[in-house]
Design a protein around this motif. Structure first.
Motif, PDB file in Angstrom:
ATOM      1  N   GLN A  37      81.974  67.044  58.475  1.00 34.25           N
ATOM      2  CA  GLN A  37      81.387  67.675  57.291  1.00 34.25           C
ATOM      3  C   GLN A  37      82.068  67.180  56.028  1.00 34.25           C
ATOM      4  OE1 GLN A  37      81.700  71.742  58.421  1.00 34.25           O
ATOM      5  NE2 GLN A  37      79.561  71.858  59.052  1.00 34.25           N
ATOM      6  N   LEU A  38      83.406  67.076  56.092  1.00 35.21           N
ATOM      7  CA  LEU A  38      84.126  66.591  54.921  1.00 35.21           C
ATOM      8  C   LEU A  38      83.693  65.169  54.610  1.00 35.21           C
ATOM      9  CD1 LEU A  38      87.739  67.891  55.496  1.00 35.21           C
ATOM     10  CD2 LEU A  38      86.081  68.698  53.858  1.00 35.21           C
ATOM     11  N   THR A  39      83.547  64.329  55.646  1.00 34.63           N
ATOM     12  CA  THR A  39      83.207  62.930  55.425  1.00 34.63           C
ATOM     13  C   THR A  39      81.814  62.780  54.834  1.00 34.63           C
ATOM     14  OG1 THR A  39      84.460  62.529  57.427  1.00 34.63           O
ATOM     15  CG2 THR A  39      83.259  60.676  56.526  1.00 34.63           C
ATOM     16  N   VAL A  41      79.591  65.339  53.631  1.00 35.59           N
ATOM     17  CA  VAL A  41      79.133  66.198  52.538  1.00 35.59           C
ATOM     18  C   VAL A  41      79.990  65.983  51.295  1.00 35.59           C
ATOM     19  CG1 VAL A  41      78.656  68.550  51.846  1.00 35.59           C
ATOM     20  CG2 VAL A  41      78.292  67.875  54.204  1.00 35.59           C
ATOM     21  N   LYS A  42      81.319  66.000  51.488  1.00 33.78           N
ATOM     22  CA  LYS A  42      82.189  65.860  50.323  1.00 33.78           C
ATOM     23  C   LYS A  42      82.659  64.421  50.137  1.00 33.78           C
ATOM     24  CE  LYS A  42      82.998  70.530  50.717  1.00 33.78           C
ATOM     25  NZ  LYS A  42      83.743  71.629  51.199  1.00 33.78           N
ATOM     26  N   GLY A  43      82.601  63.639  51.216  1.00 32.11           N
ATOM     27  CA  GLY A  43      83.121  62.274  51.188  1.00 32.11           C
ATOM     28  C   GLY A  43      82.603  61.420  50.044  1.00 32.11           C
ATOM     29  N   PRO A  44      81.268  61.366  49.853  1.00 34.16           N
ATOM     30  CA  PRO A  44      80.737  60.503  48.797  1.00 34.16           C
ATOM     31  C   PRO A  44      81.299  60.851  47.418  1.00 34.16           C
ATOM     32  CG  PRO A  44      78.979  61.213  50.244  1.00 34.16           C
ATOM     33  CD  PRO A  44      80.201  61.963  50.656  1.00 34.16           C
ATOM     34  N   ALA A  45      81.379  62.160  47.111  1.00 32.58           N
ATOM     35  CA  ALA A  45      81.907  62.558  45.805  1.00 32.58           C
ATOM     36  C   ALA A  45      83.382  62.209  45.694  1.00 32.58           C
ATOM     37  CB  ALA A  45      81.696  64.048  45.581  1.00 32.58           C
ATOM     38  N   ILE A  46      84.127  62.399  46.798  1.00 37.19           N
ATOM     39  CA  ILE A  46      85.560  62.120  46.755  1.00 37.19           C
ATOM     40  C   ILE A  46      85.814  60.636  46.520  1.00 37.19           C
ATOM     41  CG2 ILE A  46      87.703  62.154  48.088  1.00 37.19           C
ATOM     42  CD1 ILE A  46      86.589  64.633  49.522  1.00 37.19           C
ATOM     43  N   THR A  47      85.112  59.779  47.284  1.00 35.63           N
ATOM     44  CA  THR A  47      85.356  58.340  47.108  1.00 35.63           C
ATOM     45  C   THR A  47      84.926  57.885  45.725  1.00 35.63           C
ATOM     46  OG1 THR A  47      83.343  58.078  48.413  1.00 35.63           O
ATOM     47  CG2 THR A  47      85.389  57.427  49.456  1.00 35.63           C
ATOM     48  N   GLN A  48      83.926  58.574  45.157  1.00 39.20           N
ATOM     49  CA  GLN A  48      83.468  58.190  43.821  1.00 39.20           C
ATOM     50  C   GLN A  48      84.504  58.541  42.755  1.00 39.20           C
ATOM     51  OE1 GLN A  48      79.941  60.340  42.564  1.00 39.20           O
ATOM     52  NE2 GLN A  48      80.527  59.866  40.463  1.00 39.20           N
ATOM     53  N   ILE A  49      85.060  59.760  42.814  1.00 37.61           N
ATOM     54  CA  ILE A  49      85.978  60.145  41.743  1.00 37.61           C
ATOM     55  C   ILE A  49      87.382  59.627  41.967  1.00 37.61           C
ATOM     56  CG2 ILE A  49      84.666  62.178  41.027  1.00 37.61           C
ATOM     57  CD1 ILE A  49      86.598  63.895  42.548  1.00 37.61           C
ATOM     58  N   LEU A  50      87.729  59.285  43.235  1.00 34.64           N
ATOM     59  CA  LEU A  50      89.044  58.693  43.479  1.00 34.64           C
ATOM     60  C   LEU A  50      88.891  57.196  43.724  1.00 34.64           C
ATOM     61  CD1 LEU A  50      90.715  61.316  45.837  1.00 34.64           C
ATOM     62  CD2 LEU A  50      91.081  61.017  43.399  1.00 34.64           C
ATOM     63  N   GLU A  51      87.989  56.564  42.985  1.00 31.81           N
ATOM     64  CA  GLU A  51      87.704  55.157  43.214  1.00 31.81           C
ATOM     65  C   GLU A  51      88.953  54.314  42.997  1.00 31.81           C
ATOM     66  OE1 GLU A  51      84.606  53.645  40.793  1.00 31.81           O
ATOM     67  OE2 GLU A  51      84.278  51.922  42.106  1.00 31.81           O
ATOM     68  N   GLY A  52      89.190  53.405  43.929  1.00 33.73           N
ATOM     69  CA  GLY A  52      90.332  52.513  43.788  1.00 33.73           C
ATOM     70  C   GLY A  52      91.607  53.026  44.411  1.00 33.73           C
ATOM     71  N   ASN A  56      93.350  57.076  52.453  1.00 34.77           N
ATOM     72  CA  ASN A  56      92.112  57.778  52.795  1.00 34.77           C
ATOM     73  C   ASN A  56      92.281  59.258  52.433  1.00 34.77           C
ATOM     74  OD1 ASN A  56      89.960  59.063  53.917  1.00 34.77           O
ATOM     75  ND2 ASN A  56      90.167  58.139  55.936  1.00 34.77           N
ATOM     76  N   PRO A  57      91.671  59.673  51.310  1.00 28.93           N
ATOM     77  CA  PRO A  57      91.916  61.042  50.814  1.00 28.93           C
ATOM     78  C   PRO A  57      91.472  62.116  51.812  1.00 28.93           C
ATOM     79  CG  PRO A  57      90.619  59.758  49.236  1.00 28.93           C
ATOM     80  CD  PRO A  57      90.716  58.965  50.479  1.00 28.93           C
ATOM     81  N   ILE A  58      90.485  61.787  52.665  1.00 26.60           N
ATOM     82  CA  ILE A  58      89.997  62.815  53.582  1.00 26.60           C
ATOM     83  C   ILE A  58      91.013  63.064  54.687  1.00 26.60           C
ATOM     84  CG2 ILE A  58      88.149  63.320  55.233  1.00 26.60           C
ATOM     85  CD1 ILE A  58      86.275  61.927  53.227  1.00 26.60           C
ATOM     86  N   PHE A  73      92.679  70.404  49.482  1.00 28.50           N
ATOM     87  CA  PHE A  73      93.092  69.492  48.425  1.00 28.50           C
ATOM     88  C   PHE A  73      93.157  68.084  48.996  1.00 28.50           C
ATOM     89  CE2 PHE A  73      94.392  72.321  44.974  1.00 28.50           C
ATOM     90  CZ  PHE A  73      94.414  73.523  45.634  1.00 28.50           C
ATOM     91  N   PHE A  74      92.591  67.127  48.275  1.00 26.72           N
ATOM     92  CA  PHE A  74      92.571  65.740  48.751  1.00 26.72           C
ATOM     93  C   PHE A  74      93.485  64.924  47.852  1.00 26.72           C
ATOM     94  CE2 PHE A  74      88.590  67.836  49.591  1.00 26.72           C
ATOM     95  CZ  PHE A  74      88.416  67.617  50.949  1.00 26.72           C
ATOM     96  N   ILE A  75      94.368  64.128  48.480  1.00 23.50           N
ATOM     97  CA  ILE A  75      95.350  63.372  47.708  1.00 23.50           C
ATOM     98  C   ILE A  75      94.867  61.943  47.503  1.00 23.50           C
ATOM     99  CG2 ILE A  75      97.741  62.580  47.654  1.00 23.50           C
ATOM    100  CD1 ILE A  75      98.365  64.847  49.637  1.00 23.50           C
ATOM    101  N   GLY A  76      94.971  61.446  46.289  1.00 26.66           N
ATOM    102  CA  GLY A  76      94.633  60.052  46.006  1.00 26.66           C
ATOM    103  C   GLY A  76      95.888  59.287  45.645  1.00 26.66           C
TER     104      GLY A  76
END
Lengths: 194, 204
Positions: A37-39, A41-52, A56-58, A73-76
């Motif tokens: 679910q994290l990958t 549902v939330k994955g796309p938004a996370i990879t977008q805002i933590l680009e670069g 692996n924040p998830i 909380f996801f760490i970048g």
């Protein structure tokens, strides 16, 4: 009467065995389902805002409790430094709750990006909060002490035309994220380093 | 009278192929065939439940009292459907979100209860397994054929299940998709045409 009892016992037994089996399968798959679910549902938004980011924040996530509910909380990690965290909060949109993922740089206390995870806004109007980068880009670089309100309410955010309720909802969610961040900052820093 | 296991298996593939010959389980057939991926996914899920529920019901056919057999069948079927739901959520999440409500609705799919009542409750385990597998594969084939037809002509694409891969412009870039086919009325039309073709072929 005896037959009734027999029927009753058999159906009860069937249901009980079924319940036990399902509980076993559920607990065996729970962790994987959560990850999926994290990958997705939330994955796309996370990879977008933590680009670069270089991790692996998830996978690098931790939970903290805030007023009765637990937040992921996801760490970048950028340039070898774990200096950005992202977490989600819900804002009230036109069609129900919207999930807003916000990334904050813990060194500079600046927002590095926001992204919408789930929403049920009108297609083509409120949904632009998710699809139109011009709206979400405004939050980038804002200090956590800024006023997260749309311009009509005396803030700095340009609302999406025709979707004031959505824009207000997103701004409100970001404002709440910042509040949570300020309150939990010490704990967050401890978890990020450890 | 007793047919061989092989016959029980193959009857599901043509002579009694669901949904075209039995005309059971039309709801998922209509709703889940806009794309090839959905059709195959639905078929696989139904096959899994059908094989296991047929086998278990056949094993327990002497334990289940006649008066509450339907309730017992439903419990068995619902258990397997929930297991499929959990497994799909854990291992094929995109497919799970595409199938949506139709995955839990397999519980009330007539094919499952129909096979349980008409076959598994009266036959031994091995023929029941063969029957379930045959019917399941038949159902999957029907759905895949219908879905492939609707997707290729209605959207011009072909998506595959489990791997996230799809072919764009199957019929060339100049092809103008007949979008009616991927909408709900198109489902009825395609199903009707398919039934018509099956009956024509069967008459000979």
């Amino acid at each position: 009467m005896r037959e009734m009892i027999k029927l009753f016992v058999i159906v009860t037994l069937f249901s009980a065995i079924s319940g036990g089996l399902l509980a076993t399968v559920k607990s065996a798959t729970q962790e994987r389902i959560e990850l999926q679910q994290l990958t997705y549902v939330k994955g796309p938004a996370i990879t977008q805002i933590l680009e670069g980011c270089t991790n692996n924040p998830i996978e690098d996530r931790f939970k903290l409790n805030h007023s009765g509910s637990s937040i992921d909380f996801f760490i970048g990690e950028f340039d070898g430094k774990r200096n950005t965290i992202a977490f989600e909060n819900y804002g009230k949109g036109f069609g129900g709750n919207m999930g807003v993922m916000v990334a904050i740089n813990t060194d500079t206390d600046q927002i590095t990006g926001i992204g919408i995870t789930t929403h049920s806004e009108s297609p083509g109007i409120g949904s632009r909060a998710k699809t139109d980068p011009a709206f979400s880009r405004q939050f980038k670089g804002m200090s956590i002490d800024s006023a997260f309100r749309v311009k009509a309410d005396g803030g700095d955010i340009d609302a999406i035309s025709g979707a004031t309720v959505t824009s207000r909802g997103v701004s409100g969610a970001v404002a709440e994220v910042v509040e949570i961040y300020k309150r939990l900052k010490n704990e967050i820093l401890k978890n990020v380093q450890g | 009278m007793a047919k061989s296991v092989m016959q029980e298996f193959t009857k599901g593939l043509w002579a009694e192929i669901p949904p075209f010959r039995l005309v059971l389980g039309l709801c998922p057939t209509l709703a889940m065939t806009q794309s090839f991926a959905k059709g195959v996914g639905m078929g696989v899920a139904v096959t899994f439940v059908l094989v296991l529920s047929n086998a278990l019901i056949s094993m327990l056919r002497n334990v289940i009292p006649k008066k509450v057999r339907i309730a017992c069948f439903i419990i068995v079927i619902a258990t397997f459907v929930t297991i499929v739901e959990l497994l799909m959520q854990a291992y094929a999440y995109p497919l799970f979100t595409q199938l949506g409500i139709f995955l839990p609705l397999i519980v009330v799919n007539c094919i499952l209860l129909g096979r349980a009542e008409a076959f598994a409750a009266k036959n031994r385990v091995v023929p029941s397994l063969a029957d379930g597998l045959g019917m399941g594969i038949g159902f999957t084939l029907s759905l895949s054929a219908l879905a492939a037809f609707r997707e290729v002509f209605g959207a011009g694409t072909l998506t595959f299940p489990f791997v996230e891969y799809s072919i764009q412009n199957v019929l060339g870039a100049s092809f103008q998709p007949f979008t009616f086919l991927v909408e709900a009325p198109g489902a009825f039309m395609c199903l009707g045409l398919m039934l018509c073709v099956m009956n024509l072929l069967g008459k000979k």
